[in-house]
Design a protein around this motif. Structure first.
Motif, short mmCIF file in Angstrom:
data_model
loop_
_atom_site.label_atom_id
_atom_site.label_comp_id
_atom_site.label_asym_id
_atom_site.label_seq_id
_atom_site.Cartn_x
_atom_site.Cartn_y
_atom_site.Cartn_z
N SER A 178 0.57 -1.38 0.20
CA SER A 178 0.39 0.02 -0.23
C SER A 178 0.43 1.56 -0.17
O SER A 178 2.10 1.24 0.21
N LEU A 209 -11.84 -5.79 6.38
CA LEU A 209 -11.36 -5.37 5.20
C LEU A 209 -10.13 -5.79 5.47
O LEU A 209 -8.74 -5.06 4.74
N THR A 210 -10.20 -6.29 6.75
CA THR A 210 -8.22 -6.49 7.19
C THR A 210 -7.74 -8.40 7.48
O THR A 210 -8.28 -8.47 7.32
N LYS A 248 -4.50 -10.80 9.09
CA LYS A 248 -3.23 -10.41 9.21
C LYS A 248 -2.61 -11.69 9.30
O LYS A 248 -3.13 -12.54 9.26
N ARG A 283 -4.99 -5.13 3.87
CA ARG A 283 -6.24 -4.16 3.72
C ARG A 283 -6.67 -3.90 2.52
O ARG A 283 -5.63 -4.08 1.52
N LYS A 284 -7.73 -4.28 2.18
CA LYS A 284 -8.26 -4.75 1.02
C LYS A 284 -8.55 -2.98 0.56
O LYS A 284 -9.20 -2.28 1.25
N GLU A 285 -7.84 -3.03 -0.59
CA GLU A 285 -7.97 -1.62 -0.98
C GLU A 285 -9.11 -1.81 -2.37
O GLU A 285 -8.14 -1.70 -3.30
N TRP A 316 -5.94 -7.10 -2.29
CA TRP A 316 -5.36 -6.84 -0.41
C TRP A 316 -4.33 -6.59 -1.10
O TRP A 316 -3.20 -6.15 -2.07
N THR A 367 -0.54 -3.31 4.06
CA THR A 367 -0.02 -2.02 5.29
C THR A 367 0.87 -1.58 6.32
O THR A 367 1.32 -0.52 6.27
#
Length: 162
Positions: A54, A96-97, A99, A133-135, A139, A142
């Motif tokens: 990101s 949307l996150t 790990k 994070r999904k942008e 994915w 970040t």
């Protein structure tokens, strides 16, 4: 075509149709990002690695997107051959996150080393904790933190989340 062949053909088509309906999970998509980074690193393609990072990247070590680019450039310049081995990746997705926890074995071989050299110039096992994070439906990494194995936080055993 006799009746038995027709039934067998329909059965095969039904099995193939059911198999094709298996949907890719978000965990599968995250794993594809991480293995994409792994392959790009082994090919020493900085831009291909950065496609998965990101622009808002920030990590606990103080690196941002440009800092990660610099780390990659340094490592790739220093080592003619780079290998990354990630045997197990533990992924947890929440909305949307995501790990990912894993251990990676990183090796680098310098330009002066012959192909017959058994041990690489650089070898290290590192524990990684990567946040994604999904942008825009993709994915992106970040944040990431890493420590040499045995020196800090530990990746859990395969199949066990922290």
């Amino acid at each position: 075509m006799n009746r038995r062949s027709a039934v067998l053909c329909m059965l095969v088509l039904a099995v193939l149709a059911a198999a094709s309906c298996a949907r890719e999970t978000e965990e599968d998509r995250v794993k594809k990002v991480l293995t994409g980074i792994q392959l790009a690193a082994e090919e020493k393609k900085i831009s291909a690695v950065l496609e998965h990072i990101s622009k808002s990247y920030q990590d606990p070590q103080g690196n941002d997107f440009s800092g990660i680019k610099g780390i990659l450039a340094f490592y790739f310049f220093r080592h003619e051959k780079v290998s990354v081995y990630m045997p197990n990746i533990d992924i947890a997705v929440t909305g949307l996150t995501a790990k990912a926890l894993f251990q990676a074995i990183l090796t680098g071989r310098g330009a002066g080393e012959s192909a017959g050299t058994i041990l690489p110039e650089a070898l290290g096992a590192y524990n990684f904790e990567v946040i994604l994070r999904k942008e825009e439906r993709t994915w992106k990494v970040t944040s990431a933190q890493w420590q040499r194995a045995g020196e800090g936080f530990a990746a859990p055993p395969p199949g066990e989340t922290k």
